[in-house]
Design a protein around this motif. Structure first.
Motif, PDB file in Angstrom:
ATOM      1  N   LEU A 129      42.091  41.151  51.307  1.00 13.43           N
ATOM      2  CA  LEU A 129      41.855  40.883  50.024  1.00 13.43           C
ATOM      3  C   LEU A 129      42.666  41.952  49.095  1.00 13.43           C
ATOM      4  CD1 LEU A 129      38.033  40.203  50.016  1.00 13.43           C
ATOM      5  CD2 LEU A 129      39.996  38.641  50.349  1.00 13.43           C
ATOM      6  N   THR A 130      42.600  41.377  47.817  1.00  5.71           N
ATOM      7  CA  THR A 130      43.655  42.379  47.006  1.00  5.71           C
ATOM      8  C   THR A 130      42.787  43.521  47.018  1.00  5.71           C
ATOM      9  OG1 THR A 130      42.394  41.082  44.871  1.00  5.71           O
ATOM     10  CG2 THR A 130      44.802  40.413  45.870  1.00  5.71           C
ATOM     11  N   ASP A 131      43.567  44.827  46.414  1.00  3.92           N
ATOM     12  CA  ASP A 131      43.055  45.911  45.893  1.00  3.92           C
ATOM     13  C   ASP A 131      42.191  45.824  44.509  1.00  3.92           C
ATOM     14  OD1 ASP A 131      43.705  47.095  48.328  1.00  3.92           O
ATOM     15  OD2 ASP A 131      45.745  47.734  47.516  1.00  3.92           O
ATOM     16  N   LYS A 132      42.612  45.210  43.924  1.00  3.06           N
ATOM     17  CA  LYS A 132      42.011  44.983  42.520  1.00  3.06           C
ATOM     18  C   LYS A 132      41.082  43.711  42.483  1.00  3.06           C
ATOM     19  CE  LYS A 132      45.897  46.503  39.172  1.00  3.06           C
ATOM     20  NZ  LYS A 132      46.353  46.257  38.171  1.00  3.06           N
ATOM     21  N   PHE A 133      40.152  43.925  41.428  1.00  2.00           N
ATOM     22  CA  PHE A 133      39.353  42.864  41.056  1.00  2.00           C
ATOM     23  C   PHE A 133      40.040  41.275  40.612  1.00  2.00           C
ATOM     24  CE2 PHE A 133      36.075  40.869  38.324  1.00  2.00           C
ATOM     25  CZ  PHE A 133      35.087  40.704  39.095  1.00  2.00           C
ATOM     26  N   THR A 134      40.396  40.742  41.651  1.00  2.54           N
ATOM     27  CA  THR A 134      41.334  39.778  40.974  1.00  2.54           C
ATOM     28  C   THR A 134      40.585  38.426  41.006  1.00  2.54           C
ATOM     29  OG1 THR A 134      41.576  39.314  43.615  1.00  2.54           O
ATOM     30  CG2 THR A 134      43.466  40.368  42.033  1.00  2.54           C
ATOM     31  N   ILE A 135      40.855  37.711  39.704  1.00  2.58           N
ATOM     32  CA  ILE A 135      40.238  36.370  39.607  1.00  2.58           C
ATOM     33  C   ILE A 135      41.609  35.352  39.526  1.00  2.58           C
ATOM     34  CG2 ILE A 135      39.061  34.740  38.030  1.00  2.58           C
ATOM     35  CD1 ILE A 135      37.957  37.483  36.896  1.00  2.58           C
TER      36      ILE A 135
END
Length: 448
Positions: free
Chosen positions: A237-243
Protein backbone atom coordinates in the motif's frame (compact mmCIF):
# COMPACT_ATOMS: atom_id res chain seq x y z
CA UNK A 1 -18.40 -33.59 -24.85
CA UNK A 2 -21.21 -31.01 -24.58
CA UNK A 3 -21.92 -29.08 -27.76
CA UNK A 4 -22.13 -25.37 -27.01
CA UNK A 5 -24.89 -23.20 -28.39
CA UNK A 6 -23.84 -20.03 -30.18
CA UNK A 7 -24.85 -16.54 -29.07
CA UNK A 8 -24.04 -13.45 -31.12
CA UNK A 9 -23.15 -10.61 -28.73
CA UNK A 10 -23.51 -7.17 -30.29
CA UNK A 11 -21.56 -4.56 -28.38
CA UNK A 12 -19.90 -1.30 -29.32
CA UNK A 13 -17.50 -1.54 -26.37
CA UNK A 14 -15.12 -4.47 -26.00
CA UNK A 15 -11.51 -4.67 -24.80
CA UNK A 16 -8.97 -3.47 -25.73
CA UNK A 17 -11.34 -0.52 -26.13
CA UNK A 18 -10.83 1.14 -22.73
CA UNK A 19 -14.40 2.22 -21.89
CA UNK A 20 -15.89 0.72 -18.72
CA UNK A 21 -18.95 -0.46 -20.68
CA UNK A 22 -16.89 -3.22 -22.27
CA UNK A 23 -16.03 -4.89 -18.97
CA UNK A 24 -19.49 -6.44 -18.51
CA UNK A 25 -19.38 -7.92 -22.01
CA UNK A 26 -15.81 -9.17 -21.62
CA UNK A 27 -16.74 -10.99 -18.43
CA UNK A 28 -19.86 -12.40 -20.05
CA UNK A 29 -17.91 -13.68 -23.06
CA UNK A 30 -15.19 -15.14 -20.85
CA UNK A 31 -17.44 -17.23 -18.62
CA UNK A 32 -20.51 -18.08 -20.76
CA UNK A 33 -18.85 -21.26 -22.16
CA UNK A 34 -18.91 -22.72 -18.64
CA UNK A 35 -22.72 -22.65 -18.90
CA UNK A 36 -23.22 -24.02 -22.40
CA UNK A 37 -22.95 -20.94 -24.61
CA UNK A 38 -20.23 -20.01 -27.09
CA UNK A 39 -20.02 -16.23 -27.56
CA UNK A 40 -19.30 -14.61 -30.92
CA UNK A 41 -18.63 -10.89 -30.54
CA UNK A 42 -19.71 -8.34 -33.15
CA UNK A 43 -18.06 -4.97 -32.59
CA UNK A 44 -16.64 -2.05 -34.59
CA UNK A 45 -12.93 -1.97 -35.38
CA UNK A 46 -11.01 -2.10 -32.11
CA UNK A 47 -7.92 -0.02 -31.24
CA UNK A 48 -5.82 -3.17 -30.87
CA UNK A 49 -5.97 -6.95 -31.03
CA UNK A 50 -8.74 -8.52 -28.92
CA UNK A 51 -8.08 -11.41 -26.56
CA UNK A 52 -7.31 -14.45 -28.71
CA UNK A 53 -9.63 -16.69 -26.67
CA UNK A 54 -12.65 -14.96 -28.25
CA UNK A 55 -14.15 -15.08 -31.73
CA UNK A 56 -14.47 -11.37 -32.51
CA UNK A 57 -15.92 -9.99 -35.73
CA UNK A 58 -14.84 -6.40 -36.29
CA UNK A 59 -16.74 -4.35 -38.83
CA UNK A 60 -16.25 -0.92 -40.36
CA UNK A 61 -17.66 2.17 -38.71
CA UNK A 62 -18.61 5.57 -40.11
CA UNK A 63 -17.94 8.29 -37.54
CA UNK A 64 -20.82 10.69 -38.27
CA UNK A 65 -19.48 13.33 -35.89
CA UNK A 66 -16.01 13.27 -37.47
CA UNK A 67 -17.58 13.47 -40.92
CA UNK A 68 -19.53 16.58 -39.90
CA UNK A 69 -16.40 18.19 -38.43
CA UNK A 70 -14.41 17.40 -41.57
CA UNK A 71 -17.02 19.06 -43.76
CA UNK A 72 -16.78 22.16 -41.56
CA UNK A 73 -12.98 22.20 -41.87
CA UNK A 74 -12.50 21.29 -38.20
CA UNK A 75 -10.11 18.94 -36.40
CA UNK A 76 -11.87 15.57 -36.09
CA UNK A 77 -9.85 14.57 -33.02
CA UNK A 78 -10.66 17.55 -30.79
CA UNK A 79 -13.91 18.77 -29.27
CA UNK A 80 -15.43 21.99 -30.54
CA UNK A 81 -14.81 23.63 -27.17
CA UNK A 82 -11.10 22.80 -27.43
CA UNK A 83 -10.84 24.08 -30.99
CA UNK A 84 -12.48 27.39 -30.17
CA UNK A 85 -10.64 27.79 -26.86
CA UNK A 86 -13.81 27.72 -24.79
CA UNK A 87 -13.73 26.39 -21.22
CA UNK A 88 -16.67 24.19 -20.33
CA UNK A 89 -18.30 25.27 -17.05
CA UNK A 90 -19.01 22.65 -14.42
CA UNK A 91 -22.28 20.84 -15.15
CA UNK A 92 -23.30 23.57 -17.62
CA UNK A 93 -23.24 23.85 -21.44
CA UNK A 94 -20.75 26.26 -22.96
CA UNK A 95 -21.64 28.90 -25.57
CA UNK A 96 -20.36 26.48 -28.23
CA UNK A 97 -22.65 23.77 -26.86
CA UNK A 98 -25.61 26.15 -27.14
CA UNK A 99 -24.76 27.11 -30.74
CA UNK A 100 -24.36 23.51 -31.92
CA UNK A 101 -27.25 22.05 -29.91
CA UNK A 102 -29.81 21.62 -32.70
CA UNK A 103 -27.34 20.34 -35.34
CA UNK A 104 -26.06 17.87 -32.76
CA UNK A 105 -29.61 16.67 -32.04
CA UNK A 106 -30.04 15.76 -35.71
CA UNK A 107 -26.56 14.41 -36.47
CA UNK A 108 -26.45 12.07 -33.47
CA UNK A 109 -29.99 10.63 -33.62
CA UNK A 110 -30.42 8.15 -32.00
CA UNK A 111 -26.79 8.21 -30.85
CA UNK A 112 -23.38 9.31 -32.17
CA UNK A 113 -22.49 5.71 -33.12
CA UNK A 114 -25.30 5.29 -35.65
CA UNK A 115 -22.71 5.13 -38.43
CA UNK A 116 -21.95 1.58 -37.32
CA UNK A 117 -25.43 0.27 -38.11
CA UNK A 118 -25.21 -0.64 -41.80
CA UNK A 119 -21.74 -2.17 -41.48
CA UNK A 120 -22.72 -4.25 -38.45
CA UNK A 121 -25.93 -5.48 -40.08
CA UNK A 122 -23.93 -6.67 -43.09
CA UNK A 123 -21.24 -8.35 -41.00
CA UNK A 124 -23.85 -9.96 -38.76
CA UNK A 125 -25.87 -11.13 -41.73
CA UNK A 126 -22.79 -12.73 -43.30
CA UNK A 127 -22.16 -14.59 -40.06
CA UNK A 128 -25.75 -15.77 -39.70
CA UNK A 129 -25.73 -17.15 -43.24
CA UNK A 130 -22.71 -19.34 -42.59
CA UNK A 131 -23.08 -20.34 -38.92
CA UNK A 132 -25.85 -21.61 -36.66
CA UNK A 133 -26.66 -18.89 -34.15
CA UNK A 134 -29.10 -19.83 -31.38
CA UNK A 135 -29.62 -16.40 -29.83
CA UNK A 136 -28.63 -12.75 -30.12
CA UNK A 137 -27.71 -10.50 -27.21
CA UNK A 138 -27.20 -6.75 -27.64
CA UNK A 139 -25.96 -4.41 -24.95
CA UNK A 140 -26.38 -0.65 -24.67
CA UNK A 141 -25.28 2.02 -24.58
CA UNK A 142 -25.06 2.91 -27.43
CA UNK A 143 -28.60 2.04 -28.44
CA UNK A 144 -27.47 1.46 -32.04
CA UNK A 145 -26.58 -2.03 -30.80
CA UNK A 146 -30.29 -2.76 -30.29
CA UNK A 147 -31.20 -1.43 -33.74
CA UNK A 148 -28.68 -3.84 -35.24
CA UNK A 149 -29.96 -6.74 -33.14
CA UNK A 150 -33.59 -6.06 -33.98
CA UNK A 151 -32.86 -6.06 -37.72
CA UNK A 152 -30.91 -9.34 -37.56
CA UNK A 153 -33.32 -11.07 -35.17
CA UNK A 154 -36.34 -10.29 -37.35
CA UNK A 155 -34.68 -11.25 -40.62
CA UNK A 156 -33.25 -14.56 -39.38
CA UNK A 157 -35.97 -15.39 -36.80
CA UNK A 158 -33.59 -15.70 -33.85
CA UNK A 159 -34.49 -14.94 -30.21
CA UNK A 160 -32.98 -11.70 -28.98
CA UNK A 161 -32.15 -10.41 -25.50
CA UNK A 162 -31.71 -6.66 -25.07
CA UNK A 163 -29.29 -5.86 -22.25
CA UNK A 164 -29.62 -2.29 -20.98
CA UNK A 165 -26.66 -1.40 -18.79
CA UNK A 166 -28.15 2.09 -18.93
CA UNK A 167 -31.76 2.82 -19.75
CA UNK A 168 -32.62 4.49 -23.06
CA UNK A 169 -35.07 7.41 -22.88
CA UNK A 170 -35.51 6.87 -19.13
CA UNK A 171 -31.80 7.50 -18.52
CA UNK A 172 -31.26 10.57 -16.28
CA UNK A 173 -28.45 11.59 -18.66
CA UNK A 174 -30.91 11.57 -21.59
CA UNK A 175 -31.06 15.32 -22.21
CA UNK A 176 -32.61 16.29 -25.55
CA UNK A 177 -35.12 18.70 -27.05
CA UNK A 178 -38.84 17.89 -26.87
CA UNK A 179 -39.06 16.80 -30.52
CA UNK A 180 -36.18 14.37 -30.21
CA UNK A 181 -37.51 13.00 -26.92
CA UNK A 182 -40.86 12.32 -28.59
CA UNK A 183 -39.29 10.67 -31.64
CA UNK A 184 -36.82 8.63 -29.63
CA UNK A 185 -39.38 7.34 -27.17
CA UNK A 186 -41.43 6.04 -30.11
CA UNK A 187 -38.27 4.50 -31.54
CA UNK A 188 -37.49 2.79 -28.23
CA UNK A 189 -40.98 1.31 -28.00
CA UNK A 190 -40.79 0.05 -31.58
CA UNK A 191 -37.27 -1.41 -31.32
CA UNK A 192 -37.24 -2.92 -27.83
CA UNK A 193 -40.78 -4.18 -28.29
CA UNK A 194 -39.36 -6.80 -30.65
CA UNK A 195 -36.95 -8.28 -28.09
CA UNK A 196 -37.68 -11.67 -26.54
CA UNK A 197 -36.57 -10.42 -23.11
CA UNK A 198 -34.80 -7.54 -21.46
CA UNK A 199 -32.01 -7.46 -18.92
CA UNK A 200 -30.93 -4.52 -16.79
CA UNK A 201 -28.66 -4.06 -13.79
CA UNK A 202 -30.93 -3.22 -10.84
CA UNK A 203 -34.46 -3.54 -9.47
CA UNK A 204 -35.25 0.22 -9.73
CA UNK A 205 -34.21 0.26 -13.39
CA UNK A 206 -36.26 -2.87 -14.03
CA UNK A 207 -39.26 -1.14 -12.45
CA UNK A 208 -38.77 1.83 -14.79
CA UNK A 209 -38.53 -0.45 -17.83
CA UNK A 210 -41.67 -2.34 -16.80
CA UNK A 211 -43.64 0.90 -16.60
CA UNK A 212 -42.68 1.89 -20.14
CA UNK A 213 -42.73 -1.56 -21.74
CA UNK A 214 -45.35 -4.15 -20.92
CA UNK A 215 -45.93 -7.85 -21.66
CA UNK A 216 -42.23 -8.76 -21.70
CA UNK A 217 -40.01 -10.20 -18.96
CA UNK A 218 -37.36 -7.94 -17.40
CA UNK A 219 -34.47 -9.76 -15.74
CA UNK A 220 -32.16 -8.11 -13.21
CA UNK A 221 -28.50 -9.10 -13.55
CA UNK A 222 -26.02 -6.78 -11.87
CA UNK A 223 -22.60 -5.90 -13.18
CA UNK A 224 -19.65 -7.65 -11.59
CA UNK A 225 -15.92 -8.14 -11.52
CA UNK A 226 -13.62 -10.75 -12.98
CA UNK A 227 -12.60 -13.11 -10.14
CA UNK A 228 -9.15 -13.23 -11.70
CA UNK A 229 -8.85 -9.48 -11.10
CA UNK A 230 -9.47 -10.19 -7.41
CA UNK A 231 -6.83 -12.93 -7.27
CA UNK A 232 -3.55 -11.12 -6.74
CA UNK A 233 -0.79 -11.01 -4.18
CA UNK A 234 -1.49 -8.32 -1.58
CA UNK A 235 0.20 -5.21 -2.98
CA UNK A 236 2.32 -2.80 -1.00
CA UNK A 237 0.00 0.00 0.00
CA UNK A 238 1.01 3.60 -0.47
CA UNK A 239 2.94 5.23 2.37
CA UNK A 240 0.58 8.18 2.35
CA UNK A 241 -3.11 8.23 3.30
CA UNK A 242 -4.25 7.94 -0.33
CA UNK A 243 -7.76 8.32 -1.67
CA UNK A 244 -7.99 7.28 -5.34
CA UNK A 245 -10.59 7.94 -8.02
CA UNK A 246 -10.37 6.39 -11.50
CA UNK A 247 -12.65 7.47 -14.34
CA UNK A 248 -14.51 10.43 -15.78
CA UNK A 249 -16.47 13.10 -13.92
CA UNK A 250 -19.23 13.66 -16.49
CA UNK A 251 -18.66 17.42 -16.50
CA UNK A 252 -19.25 17.65 -12.76
CA UNK A 253 -22.24 15.37 -12.34
CA UNK A 254 -19.73 13.18 -10.52
CA UNK A 255 -18.90 15.96 -8.10
CA UNK A 256 -15.87 15.87 -5.75
CA UNK A 257 -16.58 19.26 -4.12
CA UNK A 258 -17.92 17.67 -0.91
CA UNK A 259 -14.64 15.78 -0.51
CA UNK A 260 -12.62 18.96 -1.05
CA UNK A 261 -14.66 20.80 1.56
CA UNK A 262 -14.24 17.97 4.07
CA UNK A 263 -10.49 17.80 3.50
CA UNK A 264 -10.10 21.55 3.80
CA UNK A 265 -12.00 21.54 7.11
CA UNK A 266 -10.13 18.56 8.57
CA UNK A 267 -6.74 19.98 7.61
CA UNK A 268 -7.67 23.39 8.99
CA UNK A 269 -8.79 21.77 12.27
CA UNK A 270 -5.54 19.81 12.54
CA UNK A 271 -7.24 16.42 12.19
CA UNK A 272 -5.37 15.58 8.97
CA UNK A 273 -1.72 16.36 8.29
CA UNK A 274 -1.58 17.63 4.67
CA UNK A 275 1.87 16.16 4.06
CA UNK A 276 0.51 12.68 4.84
CA UNK A 277 -2.62 12.88 2.66
CA UNK A 278 -2.85 12.46 -1.11
CA UNK A 279 -5.98 12.38 -3.27
CA UNK A 280 -5.40 11.02 -6.79
CA UNK A 281 -7.66 11.46 -9.81
CA UNK A 282 -6.86 9.20 -12.75
CA UNK A 283 -9.10 10.36 -15.60
CA UNK A 284 -10.81 13.67 -16.25
CA UNK A 285 -8.66 16.80 -16.40
CA UNK A 286 -11.44 19.38 -16.54
CA UNK A 287 -10.55 23.04 -15.99
CA UNK A 288 -13.20 23.44 -13.27
CA UNK A 289 -11.58 20.59 -11.32
CA UNK A 290 -8.28 22.45 -11.09
CA UNK A 291 -10.17 25.61 -10.06
CA UNK A 292 -11.94 23.80 -7.21
CA UNK A 293 -8.71 22.22 -6.00
CA UNK A 294 -7.05 25.64 -5.89
CA UNK A 295 -10.04 27.31 -4.22
CA UNK A 296 -9.98 24.69 -1.45
CA UNK A 297 -6.22 25.25 -0.89
CA UNK A 298 -5.52 21.62 -1.78
CA UNK A 299 -2.89 22.06 -4.51
CA UNK A 300 -0.36 20.05 -2.52
CA UNK A 301 -2.85 17.34 -1.59
CA UNK A 302 -4.95 16.61 -4.69
CA UNK A 303 -3.20 15.31 -7.82
CA UNK A 304 -4.89 15.09 -11.24
CA UNK A 305 -3.02 12.44 -13.20
CA UNK A 306 -5.02 12.05 -16.41
CA UNK A 307 -6.12 8.78 -17.97
CA UNK A 308 -3.97 5.66 -17.67
CA UNK A 309 -4.37 2.18 -19.23
CA UNK A 310 -6.82 -0.06 -17.40
CA UNK A 311 -4.16 -2.39 -15.97
CA UNK A 312 -2.43 0.63 -14.42
CA UNK A 313 -5.75 1.95 -13.08
CA UNK A 314 -6.38 -1.41 -11.39
CA UNK A 315 -2.93 -1.32 -9.82
CA UNK A 316 -3.49 2.21 -8.51
CA UNK A 317 -6.77 1.02 -6.98
CA UNK A 318 -5.16 -1.96 -5.26
CA UNK A 319 -2.35 0.06 -3.69
CA UNK A 320 -4.59 2.87 -2.42
CA UNK A 321 -5.63 3.16 1.22
CA UNK A 322 -9.15 4.22 0.17
CA UNK A 323 -11.15 4.35 -3.04
CA UNK A 324 -13.46 7.21 -3.96
CA UNK A 325 -16.78 6.61 -5.71
CA UNK A 326 -18.53 9.74 -6.93
CA UNK A 327 -22.25 9.63 -7.74
CA UNK A 328 -24.82 12.09 -9.06
CA UNK A 329 -27.33 13.45 -6.55
CA UNK A 330 -30.37 12.79 -8.72
CA UNK A 331 -33.32 10.64 -7.56
CA UNK A 332 -33.31 8.90 -10.95
CA UNK A 333 -29.80 7.64 -10.14
CA UNK A 334 -31.06 5.42 -7.32
CA UNK A 335 -30.98 2.34 -9.57
CA UNK A 336 -27.62 3.06 -11.22
CA UNK A 337 -24.64 0.84 -10.46
CA UNK A 338 -21.49 2.31 -11.92
CA UNK A 339 -19.17 -0.27 -13.46
CA UNK A 340 -16.45 1.26 -11.34
CA UNK A 341 -17.86 0.02 -8.03
CA UNK A 342 -17.34 -3.59 -9.08
CA UNK A 343 -13.74 -2.88 -10.06
CA UNK A 344 -13.36 -1.36 -6.61
CA UNK A 345 -14.83 -4.48 -4.97
CA UNK A 346 -12.23 -6.59 -6.79
CA UNK A 347 -9.45 -4.29 -5.55
CA UNK A 348 -10.35 -5.16 -1.96
CA UNK A 349 -9.89 -1.62 -0.64
CA UNK A 350 -12.53 0.29 1.38
CA UNK A 351 -14.82 2.52 -0.67
CA UNK A 352 -16.16 5.95 0.20
CA UNK A 353 -19.20 6.83 -1.93
CA UNK A 354 -20.55 10.36 -1.88
CA UNK A 355 -22.75 12.93 -3.62
CA UNK A 356 -25.42 10.34 -4.47
CA UNK A 357 -29.19 10.32 -3.83
CA UNK A 358 -30.57 9.44 -0.42
CA UNK A 359 -31.75 6.02 -1.60
CA UNK A 360 -29.37 4.12 -3.86
CA UNK A 361 -28.50 0.57 -4.90
CA UNK A 362 -24.89 1.57 -4.32
CA UNK A 363 -25.70 2.35 -0.69
CA UNK A 364 -27.42 -1.03 -0.35
CA UNK A 365 -24.46 -2.80 -1.95
CA UNK A 366 -21.92 -1.19 0.38
CA UNK A 367 -24.06 -2.09 3.39
CA UNK A 368 -24.47 -5.68 2.19
CA UNK A 369 -20.80 -6.28 1.42
CA UNK A 370 -19.40 -4.08 4.20
CA UNK A 371 -17.00 -2.81 1.57
CA UNK A 372 -17.17 0.85 2.55
CA UNK A 373 -19.33 3.79 3.52
CA UNK A 374 -21.98 5.92 1.82
CA UNK A 375 -21.53 9.52 2.95
CA UNK A 376 -24.78 11.45 2.95
CA UNK A 377 -23.57 14.79 4.35
CA UNK A 378 -20.45 16.85 5.00
CA UNK A 379 -20.47 15.89 8.68
CA UNK A 380 -20.88 12.23 7.78
CA UNK A 381 -17.95 12.39 5.36
CA UNK A 382 -15.71 14.18 7.85
CA UNK A 383 -16.49 11.52 10.45
CA UNK A 384 -15.71 8.69 8.00
CA UNK A 385 -12.42 10.27 6.93
CA UNK A 386 -11.40 10.96 10.53
CA UNK A 387 -11.96 7.33 11.58
CA UNK A 388 -10.08 5.93 8.60
CA UNK A 389 -7.23 8.38 9.17
CA UNK A 390 -7.01 7.39 12.85
CA UNK A 391 -6.70 3.73 11.82
CA UNK A 392 -4.02 4.68 9.29
CA UNK A 393 -2.01 6.61 11.90
CA UNK A 394 -2.42 3.86 14.49
CA UNK A 395 -1.57 0.85 12.28
CA UNK A 396 0.13 2.31 9.20
CA UNK A 397 -2.55 0.97 6.82
CA UNK A 398 -6.30 0.63 6.48
CA UNK A 399 -7.65 -2.92 6.62
CA UNK A 400 -8.85 -4.54 3.36
CA UNK A 401 -12.46 -5.48 2.72
CA UNK A 402 -13.83 -9.01 3.18
CA UNK A 403 -13.49 -11.05 0.00
CA UNK A 404 -16.20 -13.60 0.88
CA UNK A 405 -18.83 -10.86 1.09
CA UNK A 406 -18.27 -9.75 -2.51
CA UNK A 407 -17.90 -13.09 -4.33
CA UNK A 408 -21.57 -13.18 -5.44
CA UNK A 409 -20.84 -10.19 -7.69
CA UNK A 410 -18.27 -11.97 -9.84
CA UNK A 411 -18.50 -12.25 -13.63
CA UNK A 412 -18.78 -16.01 -13.14
CA UNK A 413 -22.11 -15.55 -11.34
CA UNK A 414 -23.19 -12.91 -13.85
CA UNK A 415 -22.55 -15.26 -16.80
CA UNK A 416 -24.47 -18.06 -15.09
CA UNK A 417 -27.53 -15.81 -14.80
CA UNK A 418 -27.26 -14.66 -18.42
CA UNK A 419 -27.01 -18.30 -19.52
CA UNK A 420 -30.25 -19.03 -17.72
CA UNK A 421 -32.04 -16.27 -19.64
CA UNK A 422 -30.49 -17.42 -22.91
CA UNK A 423 -31.64 -20.98 -22.27
CA UNK A 424 -35.18 -19.77 -21.54
CA UNK A 425 -35.62 -17.59 -24.64
CA UNK A 426 -33.97 -20.21 -26.88
CA UNK A 427 -36.29 -22.93 -25.56
CA UNK A 428 -39.36 -20.73 -26.01
CA UNK A 429 -38.26 -19.83 -29.55
CA UNK A 430 -37.91 -23.50 -30.46
CA UNK A 431 -41.44 -24.14 -29.17
CA UNK A 432 -42.85 -21.15 -31.08
CA UNK A 433 -40.57 -20.84 -34.13
CA UNK A 434 -42.73 -18.30 -35.96
CA UNK A 435 -42.82 -15.78 -33.11
CA UNK A 436 -39.41 -15.46 -31.53
CA UNK A 437 -40.09 -11.96 -30.22
CA UNK A 438 -43.30 -12.91 -28.41
CA UNK A 439 -43.12 -14.01 -24.81
CA UNK A 440 -46.08 -14.88 -22.62
CA UNK A 441 -44.29 -13.99 -19.37
CA UNK A 442 -45.12 -10.41 -18.40
CA UNK A 443 -43.52 -10.37 -14.96
CA UNK A 444 -40.37 -8.72 -13.77
CA UNK A 445 -37.75 -11.27 -12.81
CA UNK A 446 -34.84 -10.82 -10.46
CA UNK A 447 -32.01 -13.29 -10.89
CA UNK A 448 -29.93 -13.25 -7.74
Amino acid sequence: MVLLKNVLIITYHFPPMPEIGGIRLYGLAKYLPKYGWNPIILTPTLPGEPDSQFQVIQSSYDDVVALWKRRMGLNTKKSLNEQFGVSKPKDQPSIIDHLTYLPWEVITYPDPMRGWYKHAVKAGGDLLQREQINAILSSSSPVTCHLIAKTLAEKYQIPWIADLRDLWTQNPYFNHCALRKFAEKRLELRILGKASAWVTVSEPLADDLSHLHTHKPVYVITNGFDPEDASFAPPKLTDKFTITYTGVLYNGKRDPSLLFEALENLISDGVLAPDRVEVRFFGSQDSWLFDEIRDANLDGVVKVMGFVPRNQALQRQRESQLLLLLLWNNPQEKGVYTGKIFEYLAAGRPIIALSGPGESVVKDLLNETQAGHYASSLEDLEDILSKYYSEYIRTGAISPTKEDATSKYSHLEMAKKFAGVLDKVQTEASQHPTSVSTCSDSTQKSIR
